[in-house]
Design a protein around this motif. Structure first.
Motif, PDB file in Angstrom:
ATOM      1  N   VAL A  43      29.686 164.296 143.999  1.00  0.00           N
ATOM      2  CA  VAL A  43      28.651 163.390 144.510  1.00  0.00           C
ATOM      3  C   VAL A  43      28.134 162.510 143.365  1.00  0.00           C
ATOM      4  CG1 VAL A  43      26.269 163.297 145.393  1.00  0.00           C
ATOM      5  CG2 VAL A  43      27.939 164.814 146.469  1.00  0.00           C
ATOM      6  N   TYR A  88      30.754 159.853 142.557  1.00  0.00           N
ATOM      7  CA  TYR A  88      30.804 158.777 143.561  1.00  0.00           C
ATOM      8  C   TYR A  88      29.599 157.854 143.447  1.00  0.00           C
ATOM      9  CZ  TYR A  88      34.945 160.222 146.105  1.00  0.00           C
ATOM     10  OH  TYR A  88      36.236 160.499 146.456  1.00  0.00           O
ATOM     11  N   ARG A  89      28.445 158.438 143.159  1.00  0.00           N
ATOM     12  CA  ARG A  89      27.257 157.599 142.993  1.00  0.00           C
ATOM     13  C   ARG A  89      27.389 156.692 141.770  1.00  0.00           C
ATOM     14  NH1 ARG A  89      22.368 161.666 144.403  1.00  0.00           N
ATOM     15  NH2 ARG A  89      22.471 161.375 146.637  1.00  0.00           N
ATOM     16  N   ILE A  94      29.966 160.627 150.314  1.00  0.00           N
ATOM     17  CA  ILE A  94      28.789 161.337 149.800  1.00  0.00           C
ATOM     18  C   ILE A  94      28.106 162.110 150.920  1.00  0.00           C
ATOM     19  CG2 ILE A  94      26.463 161.007 148.866  1.00  0.00           C
ATOM     20  CD1 ILE A  94      27.625 158.753 147.131  1.00  0.00           C
TER      21      ILE A  94
END
Length: 106
Positions: free
Chosen positions: A100, A103-104, A13
């Motif tokens: 992003v 991935y979060r 990230i």
């Protein structure tokens, strides 16, 4: 070296965010260049008006007009290419934001 899944995710990230920041700076630079070319085009348009008011029986006046028209055309092509590059970079920024977010969500 990151071994834990959370550390790996955070590193990815962070790298994506860094790339986004670089691309945003690139977009700003492209916008600045586009503005510069558009301002040149406007100043050339004023100069073109003045040259058109000159008598065309002198070859230097017609050559000056031809030169202005060619540089204006070149500026239009460059501005169009800069716009296309800017749109592509903005698309890359959006794609990185999706990554992003994904991935979060992990």
């Amino acid at each position: 070296m990151a071994n834990e899944p959370n550390e790996v995710r955070d590193a990815i990230i962070k790298r994506l965010r860094t790339e986004q920041e670089k691309e945003l700076q690139l977009v700003k630079n492209l916008l600045g260049e586009m503005t510069r070319y558009l301002l040149q085009k406007l100043s050339r348009a004023e100069e073109e008006t003045r040259v058109r008011s000159l008598p065309f029986d002198q070859p230097l006046n017609s050559y000056g007009l031809h030169t202005l028209l060619m540089t204006s055309k070149s500026d239009r092509h460059i501005t169009t290419a800069l716009e296309a590059a800017r749109e592509e970079v903005l698309r890359f920024i959006d794609e990185k934001q999706v990554l992003v977010n994904n991935y979060r969500a992990l």
